[in-house]
Scaffold this motif. Sequence first.
Motif, PDB file in Angstrom:
ATOM      1  N   TYR A   1       6.938  78.851-137.139  1.00 44.48           N
ATOM      2  CA  TYR A   1       6.072  78.088-138.049  1.00 44.48           C
ATOM      3  C   TYR A   1       6.676  76.714-138.330  1.00 44.48           C
ATOM      4  N   HIS A   2       7.999  76.695-138.606  1.00 45.68           N
ATOM      5  CA  HIS A   2       8.664  75.411-138.851  1.00 45.68           C
ATOM      6  C   HIS A   2       8.630  74.533-137.608  1.00 45.68           C
ATOM      7  N   GLN A  15       5.109  73.187-137.261  1.00 45.75           N
ATOM      8  CA  GLN A  15       4.785  72.318-138.383  1.00 45.75           C
ATOM      9  C   GLN A  15       5.326  70.911-138.137  1.00 45.75           C
ATOM     10  N   ASN A  69       3.249  69.219-135.517  1.00 46.73           N
ATOM     11  CA  ASN A  69       1.996  68.752-136.111  1.00 46.73           C
ATOM     12  C   ASN A  69       2.228  67.522-136.994  1.00 46.73           C
ATOM     13  N   ASP A  70       3.353  67.526-137.729  1.00 54.09           N
ATOM     14  CA  ASP A  70       3.684  66.371-138.567  1.00 54.09           C
ATOM     15  C   ASP A  70       3.903  65.116-137.722  1.00 54.09           C
ATOM     16  N   ASN A  92      10.238  68.665-143.293  1.00 44.68           N
ATOM     17  CA  ASN A  92      10.052  69.856-142.458  1.00 44.68           C
ATOM     18  C   ASN A  92      11.035  69.901-141.295  1.00 44.68           C
ATOM     19  N   ASP A 143      -5.343  70.024-138.261  1.00 40.55           N
ATOM     20  CA  ASP A 143      -4.231  70.355-139.149  1.00 40.55           C
ATOM     21  C   ASP A 143      -4.563  71.581-139.996  1.00 40.55           C
ATOM     22  N   GLU A 144      -5.749  71.579-140.563  1.00 43.24           N
ATOM     23  CA  GLU A 144      -6.172  72.712-141.396  1.00 43.24           C
ATOM     24  C   GLU A 144      -6.305  73.978-140.562  1.00 43.24           C
ATOM     25  N   ASN A 184      -2.753  75.337-139.845  1.00 42.41           N
ATOM     26  CA  ASN A 184      -2.174  75.920-141.055  1.00 42.41           C
ATOM     27  C   ASN A 184      -2.840  77.250-141.408  1.00 42.41           C
ATOM     28  N   THR A 185      -4.166  77.318-141.225  1.00 41.33           N
ATOM     29  CA  THR A 185      -4.881  78.562-141.505  1.00 41.33           C
ATOM     30  C   THR A 185      -4.406  79.681-140.594  1.00 41.33           C
ATOM     31  N   LEU A 205      -1.484  79.897-138.850  1.00 41.76           N
ATOM     32  CA  LEU A 205      -0.092  80.261-139.096  1.00 41.76           C
ATOM     33  C   LEU A 205       0.058  81.042-140.392  1.00 41.76           C
ATOM     34  N   THR A 206      -0.650  80.597-141.441  1.00 46.97           N
ATOM     35  CA  THR A 206      -0.552  81.291-142.726  1.00 46.97           C
ATOM     36  C   THR A 206      -1.107  82.711-142.632  1.00 46.97           C
TER      37      THR A 206
END
Length: 569
Positions: free
Chosen positions: A57-58, A61, A64-65, A101, A295-296, A299-300, A302-303
Amino acid sequence: MKRIKKASSPSNVLRYLWGSAIASIVLTSILSWWLLSGSWNAWHSARNDVIQFNDFYHVLQVSNDLASERAYANELVLSPMERKAQAWKSLDDSRRITDRNLERIPQNLLSPALLMATIEQLDNSRVSVDTYRNQELSDPREAQRSISAMVEATDFYHSALFQHTSSFLLLEPKALGPILRAQALGELRDATGRLGSQVLIPLATHTPIPLSNMEALSRGMERIDVLWWLLRTQGEEANYLPGFTQRLDNVRQKFESQGVALLNKLKSESVKNQPYSVDAEKFAVRYHESLNAFDELLNTYLTGVNKHYVHAEHQALLHLVLIVIILIMLCALTAGLIFYIRSRVLQPILRLNQIASGIIAGKHQEALMDESTAEEVQELFSSLGTLGARLREQTILSKRLQRQSEEDPLTHLFNRRAFDELAGNLMAQATHEHPAWLIMMDVDHFKSINDTWGHPTGDKVLVALATTLKKFSRPGDVIGRLGGEEFAVVFRTPGHEDVTGYTTRIQNEIRQLRFEGPKGEPFTITVSFGVASGWQRELGEVLAEADAALYEAKNSGRDRICGLPVQTA
């Protein structure tokens, strides 16, 4: 009169009883082990899934950043002066998120050295972009280099990271599918962002899109189509991510209706040599807006997957704890049953046996049965525990005394006896390819130090010298205080260049030491060195050779190194 043998021994009966109890507990444990091992494996697998996915995830992330930061960097490069402040604020906020991150990535995936190299590469690309904070685009080639620099920083991050994650991905094959699809989402965000960079400079300079950029757009769209297809082939995560497939289709439809349509329109205008319908700044803003849903979406995904793995881990842990509790209860129940039989059934039988034996022997039996057997066994274990504790204390004391017998009390280096033994062993192991080297050293004018400032100050000098030798020592080196202000180091190394550098570094470090007398009088020290080497030689012989070299260093002016091999050109 011949004594009558007892019919039964209480100790034997107790031994048989506890043997039966242990056998019952072992059998119960074996019968329960298959269930316990399965629960343990399930929890361990679930725990690994959580750890892997949290780490990954990191990783994604940050990827993506970086893609988001590239988009804001493009807006800053292309924006007019009146929009620079707003573009810079957006870019600065994005950078803060990226840096935060990036520092959270575990060291097993990105070592401190690679992290520093990644940050350095990113900082260099940011410097190139920062030049447009207070100026508008004037040189298209410089602007293209700034945009490309951010892409290169992203590529450097990927190459530095994913070369270390192949074994990580194979730890739990069950988690490989969600990880690959999460990676595909990250690559999809990165690939869509790179498409826009192919038309930024042509829009800013009002020139046709070059053929190489056209080809890059086609290849990028092909890659994006493959990623869309891969994301459609979901595994079991579709069961705990309801509606994700529909959301994926919505994001794709939005991107194709906005981002792809805008790119196709610009390509058509370029081919027909028509004026572009949007300028570079508006394109960057509009295209960036078409990517926000990615992005959303990431995140959806991965979460949701992470929550599933955490829930599975909790369930597996709960099941494992329940199995352990049941096993403990079974063992306790078995032990309790045996203890109940011993105290309520066996003891009366033993008492009757004792009375019967007394009657047979012609003795009047009035005393109650001796019930001290269990307490005696407990006392025996207690005595053994006490004896073990005493033995441990003796072992610790023996090691401490041995260390004290081998250690110089002032410098905490090996004393002469221990040094001779260890150095002799090292000399015996030396070979022609890896000879042993002995460096003897003696503090120059040490007697003058003691006479001038006293022995406590001289002791400080010796301790500082010992600390310096420890600082430069390597595993396997033998360092000892031979007596007074004389020290020695023995080590093995194949080349005399290492010995020269090693001795010179120690000499320079000693020259840098600073001391003060009782009244604050500053002074420094120097040390003379004598070097000798060899293999399969007696330690005394090598010590004599090094001592002779040390004597030569003293007589030739002190603060010198004598005995080193002569280096030939």
